[in-house]
Design an enzyme around this catalytic site. Structure first.
Site, PDB file in Angstrom:
ATOM      1  N   PRO A   2     -26.687  12.726  16.193  1.00  0.00           N
ATOM      2  CA  PRO A   2     -26.734  14.147  16.547  1.00  0.00           C
ATOM      3  C   PRO A   2     -26.320  14.331  18.010  1.00  0.00           C
ATOM      4  O   PRO A   2     -27.037  13.915  18.918  1.00  0.00           O
ATOM      5  CB  PRO A   2     -28.193  14.542  16.311  1.00  0.00           C
ATOM      6  N   GLU A   3     -25.147  14.907  18.204  1.00  0.00           N
ATOM      7  CA  GLU A   3     -24.658  15.232  19.536  1.00  0.00           C
ATOM      8  C   GLU A   3     -24.642  16.765  19.625  1.00  0.00           C
ATOM      9  O   GLU A   3     -25.211  17.418  18.753  1.00  0.00           O
ATOM     10  CB  GLU A   3     -23.257  14.630  19.740  1.00  0.00           C
TER      11      GLU A   3
END
Length: 294
Positions: A2-3
């Site tokens: 998750p960026e």
DNA sequence: CACTTGACCTGTCCGC
DNA sequence: TGCGGACAGGTCAAGT
């Protein structure tokens, strides 16, 4: 994993699904995932209402009435999945990547008065959730030192370059991953942006020509925006607030494409190690800059 | 001081 | 088939 685009996708989904709901019950089974004492959790969460869902860098903030907030970092395998009232007996939505909940990676369950639930799943237990006064969020160490949001209109090419030059002798990939220089970029979008800009990830910052850095600045903005449109990248674990996958990975140019042809020149994409991370690069299209003024 | 490595964890995949 | 080990990658702490 998750960026910025994945966390933003979750934020948009949670805001739509959670705002206005009243909390009835909070359960958690792994202390490191949610360290607040139960008595504090119950006191400030039960009977409070969710009023907003915000994001800064890769951190989510779920604001509650009574001026308290849940601050959440998904790290690599964290998921926040909302499920409506399941008394209909349907099990789970067929278009969800996540099966019946809770499952063995469920760390926290928040139940609302209407019977719907929010599940915090985290296979590797690196992620966390903290309850704190909303006004205290800015005092978290990470928040004090985190760099600017790359998608802010105020974030200019000039600021980008001057911030990169704080670590001018480092390789560009390590600097892009450094959250104090610029917020929200992780392994996927670092590789994709550097490919778009034609820069080898091991290039030294102050050896890269200014026009290349400007191309990188533009590429980061374009790629992050496109990735948000596509609902992020589902590589392994990531899902949005409805448990569905993101599709950016389908249009990625180099990430997880080792041994496949480069979309620009057809040479096989290579996987190397830069900044301690698996790094995908086209050795023909991405130039390695090691010395200034060359 | 700047940079690199190890720790935090679990699940998957690869080679023998 | 079973098993050990490498690997996945965000961030902080410890080491060089």
């Amino acid at each position: 994993m998750p960026e910025l685009p994945e966390v933003e996708t979750v934020r948009i989904g949670l805001k739509r699904l959670l705002v206005g709901r009243d909390i009835a019950k909070v359960e958690h089974n792994w202390n490191k995932s949610f360290p607040n004492p139960k008595i504090e959790v119950d006191k400030y969460m039960i009977n409070s209402k969710i009023i907003d869902v915000r994001r800064r860098a890769k951190i989510l903030m779920i604001d509650l009435t009574e001026n308290y907030s849940l601050v959440i970092h998904l790290k690599m395998t964290g998921q926040l999945v909302f499920r409506g009232n399941e008394d209909f007996g349907a099990g789970h939505p067929t278009d969800s990547l996540v099966g019946k909940l809770p499952d063995k990676s469920t760390r926290v369950v928040i139940t609302f008065y209407d019977g719907s639930k929010l599940y915090f799943n985290d296979q590797r237990k690196f992620g966390w959730m903290r309850l704190m006064p909303t006004t205290e969020i800015k005092n978290i160490d990470f928040m004090k030192k985190v760099g600017p949001e790359p998608l802010d209109d105020n974030f200019t090419n000039t600021e980008f370059i001057s911030r990169l030059y704080k670590r001018k002798k480092s390789n560009i990939k390590a600097v892009l991953l450094d959250q104090t220089i610029i917020a929200g970029i992780g392994n996927i979008y670092a590789d994709e942006s550097l490919f778009a800009a034609g820069i080898h990830p091991a290039s030294i910052v102050n050896a890269i020509p200014a026009d290349r850095l400007k191309k990188l600045y533009i590429s980061i903005k374009q790629i992050l925006l496109l990735a948000i449109e596509k609902g992020g990248s589902t590589d392994r674990n990531y899902v949005n607030a409805e448990g569905k996958r993101g599709s950016y990975i389908d249009i990625a140019k180099v990430f997880r494409k080792e041994k496949q042809p480069c979309p620009k020149c057809n040479l096989a994409i290579t996987k190397i190690r830069v900044a301690g991370r698996g790094t995908h690069v086209c050795l023909s299209c991405q130039k390695l800059y090691l010395e200034a003024n060359k």
